[in-house]
Design an enzyme around this catalytic site. Structure first.
Site, short mmCIF file in Angstrom:
data_model
loop_
_atom_site.label_atom_id
_atom_site.label_comp_id
_atom_site.label_asym_id
_atom_site.label_seq_id
_atom_site.Cartn_x
_atom_site.Cartn_y
_atom_site.Cartn_z
N HIS A 50 -12.49 -7.96 -6.80
CA HIS A 50 -13.75 -7.89 -5.88
C HIS A 50 -14.99 -7.46 -6.70
O HIS A 50 -15.99 -7.77 -6.37
CB HIS A 50 -13.24 -6.94 -4.66
CG HIS A 50 -12.61 -7.66 -3.66
ND1 HIS A 50 -12.54 -8.85 -3.12
CD2 HIS A 50 -11.18 -7.31 -3.20
CE1 HIS A 50 -11.85 -9.31 -2.22
NE2 HIS A 50 -10.92 -8.20 -2.27
N ASP A 59 -6.47 -6.35 -7.17
CA ASP A 59 -7.40 -6.92 -6.20
C ASP A 59 -8.76 -6.20 -6.21
O ASP A 59 -10.02 -6.84 -6.18
CB ASP A 59 -6.89 -6.59 -4.57
CG ASP A 59 -7.86 -7.06 -3.44
OD1 ASP A 59 -7.80 -8.31 -3.43
OD2 ASP A 59 -8.29 -6.12 -2.75
N SER A 119 -5.24 -9.14 3.13
CA SER A 119 -3.98 -8.36 2.66
C SER A 119 -3.13 -8.07 3.89
O SER A 119 -1.90 -7.92 3.88
CB SER A 119 -4.21 -7.39 1.87
OG SER A 119 -4.78 -7.53 0.54
N GLU A 150 -8.71 18.71 -4.60
CA GLU A 150 -8.95 18.19 -5.82
C GLU A 150 -10.88 18.37 -5.85
O GLU A 150 -11.00 18.71 -7.17
CB GLU A 150 -8.72 17.05 -6.16
CG GLU A 150 -7.28 16.76 -6.45
CD GLU A 150 -6.95 15.55 -7.09
OE1 GLU A 150 -6.37 15.14 -8.27
OE2 GLU A 150 -7.00 14.43 -6.23
N GLU A 195 3.42 -1.24 -4.57
CA GLU A 195 2.15 -2.29 -4.50
C GLU A 195 1.25 -1.63 -5.73
O GLU A 195 0.99 -0.65 -6.06
CB GLU A 195 1.36 -2.01 -3.19
CG GLU A 195 0.17 -3.05 -3.18
CD GLU A 195 -0.78 -2.86 -2.34
OE1 GLU A 195 -1.82 -3.64 -2.08
OE2 GLU A 195 -1.21 -1.40 -1.85
N PHE A 205 -2.04 11.30 -3.78
CA PHE A 205 -2.78 11.72 -5.02
C PHE A 205 -4.26 11.79 -5.32
O PHE A 205 -4.92 11.70 -6.14
CB PHE A 205 -2.08 10.99 -6.24
CG PHE A 205 -0.55 11.39 -6.17
CD1 PHE A 205 0.06 12.62 -6.41
CD2 PHE A 205 0.53 10.20 -5.87
CE1 PHE A 205 1.62 12.82 -6.53
CE2 PHE A 205 1.87 10.55 -5.72
CZ PHE A 205 2.15 11.90 -6.03
N ASP A 241 -0.02 -10.94 -2.37
CA ASP A 241 -0.39 -11.49 -1.20
C ASP A 241 -1.40 -12.57 -0.87
O ASP A 241 -1.32 -13.41 -0.20
CB ASP A 241 -0.93 -10.06 -0.36
CG ASP A 241 -2.09 -9.27 -1.20
OD1 ASP A 241 -2.26 -10.12 -2.12
OD2 ASP A 241 -2.53 -8.29 -0.78
N HIS A 242 -2.04 -12.89 -2.11
CA HIS A 242 -3.10 -13.85 -1.98
C HIS A 242 -4.02 -13.98 -3.28
O HIS A 242 -3.57 -13.19 -4.26
CB HIS A 242 -4.15 -13.55 -1.14
CG HIS A 242 -5.01 -12.26 -1.34
ND1 HIS A 242 -5.80 -12.07 -2.35
CD2 HIS A 242 -4.76 -10.96 -0.78
CE1 HIS A 242 -6.11 -10.50 -2.27
NE2 HIS A 242 -5.79 -9.99 -1.48
N ASP A 253 -1.40 -6.81 -5.44
CA ASP A 253 -2.59 -7.24 -4.57
C ASP A 253 -3.45 -8.21 -5.47
O ASP A 253 -4.11 -7.71 -6.42
CB ASP A 253 -3.35 -6.14 -3.96
CG ASP A 253 -3.92 -6.36 -2.45
OD1 ASP A 253 -4.66 -7.67 -2.76
OD2 ASP A 253 -4.21 -5.83 -1.91
#
Length: 492
Positions: free
Chosen positions: A341, A337, A115, A241, A332, A288, A378-379, A64
């Site tokens: 960001h 990504d 995405s 967790e 993935e 996870f 994807d981009h 991504d």
């Protein structure tokens, strides 16, 4: 006069054809190291023969936000971390996957994609609208009434119907846009749990997590590994967790439902349980993290931590290979990504390197002659490599000095959290820009850096990989995969 010019031109052409070809030894650069390396690379390229056979398996890596500048920077970073020349270094997929193309990423309604429709293009072969998953261009964003008549069919759904094994892996939430494109059909990519559904969609449109558990194609996914545990748990349930956190659902304990539906399956949520899985495992759901899995730079490796992307990939292949007819697997690297960001190049590059390592592990775990392996994005992102840094300068370091007398980094962003509002640009003189938490400077202030609309790359090897050539539409990726594995008319 015209006739004379043509005669002269013809004479020159004839003369050129009769001149002897210069021997390499006559070239002054013939012993230059770059010249010789390129010559060797040409010979290697000439030896590549197109594999026109049918694929038994397909493994698609979708990293991504893996823009071309991200590939370049990750290549240099990996080389520098290894103590070698980063600029001439190559990532594993650059070495193993010889067929390449540029991919157009625009969507049906936008120059710059998110995405959801790009993953739909890759998995279903159609371009759609930003914010939608597994539907075509006739749908309307977040209008539940338009969803039912617009659904597509993914390569995973086709593969299950054909008796193949299937798996999805993501370091993001497994209900996030990219992995969801394998199984979900929704006009709202954010409808990950029932609490995310708008009032007019409740009871009519199903949330993404529920769609995964209710997925009815073939005998269902053999492998699901990723984050997003909260979207499968009730609000009344404490996270295993972290007891201070709970699930995100109002209705349906989806973990319990999955376990009841698949009495041959195992549910795991930490690395110790993951490590205990073996190749005889019939089916597994591994969640996870309550949300996204950790960045590779922050990943805990102890028994209670999280498996790496490479570990999940190899484990998935071992399980999927039990099906003698073959498998389709999505892997993935979702958090490249997210780091972009955040304006955090160091974590983006580290996760990109982890994806490359996972691809190498996948290549070693299968017969590459019968497996179509590809990696793409994807981009893109508004991420750049700029200035005139010297060779071997740290890729996370300082490139030079601006006209304001302040240093600037080689890596930067057009927009994002690294920009300042109505203030002079920060002085980086005494700042460690190689620190994992450093945010690269940006021009336009935004809380989250944006995607970009430039083409991304695809690298591939195996049956039909030679079809990835030139500049292609993103939705063509599906059609090549389907042709390779024999799932559509194009394969005939």
């Amino acid at each position: 006069m015209v006739k004379l010019s043509r005669a002269l031109f013809a004479g020159v052409s004839t003369l050129a054809l009769t001149l002897p070809v210069l021997a390499q030894s006559a070239l002054p650069q013939a012993n230059d190291s770059y010249f010789l390396a390129a010559q060797e690379a040409l010979v290697a390229k000439e030896a590549i023969q197109p594999n026109t056979g049918k694929a038994k398996n397909v493994i698609m890596f979708i990293v991504d936000g893996l823009s071309i500048p991200t590939i370049t920077a990750a290549r240099i970073h990996e080389g520098q971390l290894a103590g070698v020349d980063g600029e001439s270094h190559s990532l594993a997929f650059e070495q193993l996957l010889p067929h390449t193309a540029l991919v157009k990423t625009y969507t049906h309604d936008s120059q710059v994609a998110d995405s959801a429709p790009t993953a739909t293009a890759i998995t279903s072969g159609v371009k759609s609208l930003n914010g939608t998953i597994g539907v075509d261009q006739t749908a309307a964003l977040e209008d539940c009434s338009t969803q039912a008549g617009a659904t597509t069919k993914s390569i995973f759904e086709q593969a299950e119907e054909a008796g193949l094994a299937t798996g999805i892996i993501s370091t993001a939430r497994i209900t996030h846009a990219t992995p969801a494109a394998a199984y979900a059909h929704t006009v709202g990519r954010d409808w990950e749990a029932d609490t995310n559904l708008p009032e007019d969609a409740v009871g009519t449109c199903k949330d993404i997590a529920a769609q995964l558990v209710d997925w009815s194609f073939g005998d269902g996914f053999e492998v699901v590994f990723g984050g997003g545990r909260a979207n499968f748990m009730l609000e009344s349930q404490a996270d295993p967790e972290d007891a201070t956190r709970t699930g995100a659902r109002k209705e349906r304990d989806l973990v319990a439902e999955w376990q009841a539906k698949h009495n041959d399956g195992q549910y795991v949520w930490n690395k110790e349980q993951f490590d205990a899985l073996d190749a005889s495992t019939a089916r597994v759901l591994g969640l996870f993290n309550g949300s996204h899995m950790q960045y590779e730079a922050d990943r805990a490796t102890d028994a209670g931590g999280e498996p790496s992307l490479a570990e999940m990939t190899v484990k998935a292949i071992d399980i999927l290979k039990q099906n003698e007819d073959g498998f389709v697997l999505m892997v993935e690297g979702g958090r490249v990504d997210h780091a972009h960001h955040a304006g955090n190049a160091a974590r983006a590059l580290t996760d990109a390197i982890a994806a490359s390592e996972a691809l190498k592990a996948a290549y070693d775990a299968v017969n590459p002659e019968e497996t179509l392996i590809l990696i793409t994005a994807d981009h893109s992102h508004v991420f750049s490599i700029a200035g005139y840094p010297t060779r071997n300068n740290p890729i996370l370091g300082i490139a030079g000095e601006g006209d304001d007398g302040k240093p600037y980094t080689t890596l930067g962003y057009l927009n994002g959290p690294g920009a300042t509002v109505d203030e002079p640009r920060a002085n980086l003189t005494d700042v460690d820009t190689t620190d994992i938490d450093f945010l690269q400077q940006a021009l336009i202030p935004l809380g989250s850096e944006t995607h970009a609309g430039d083409d991304v790359a695809i690298f591939a090897q195996g049956p039909q990989a030679y079809l990835f050539d030139g500049v292609i539409e993103q939705n063509m990726i599906y059609h090549v995969m389907a042709k390779a594995i024999g799932l559509n008319a194009a394969a005939k």
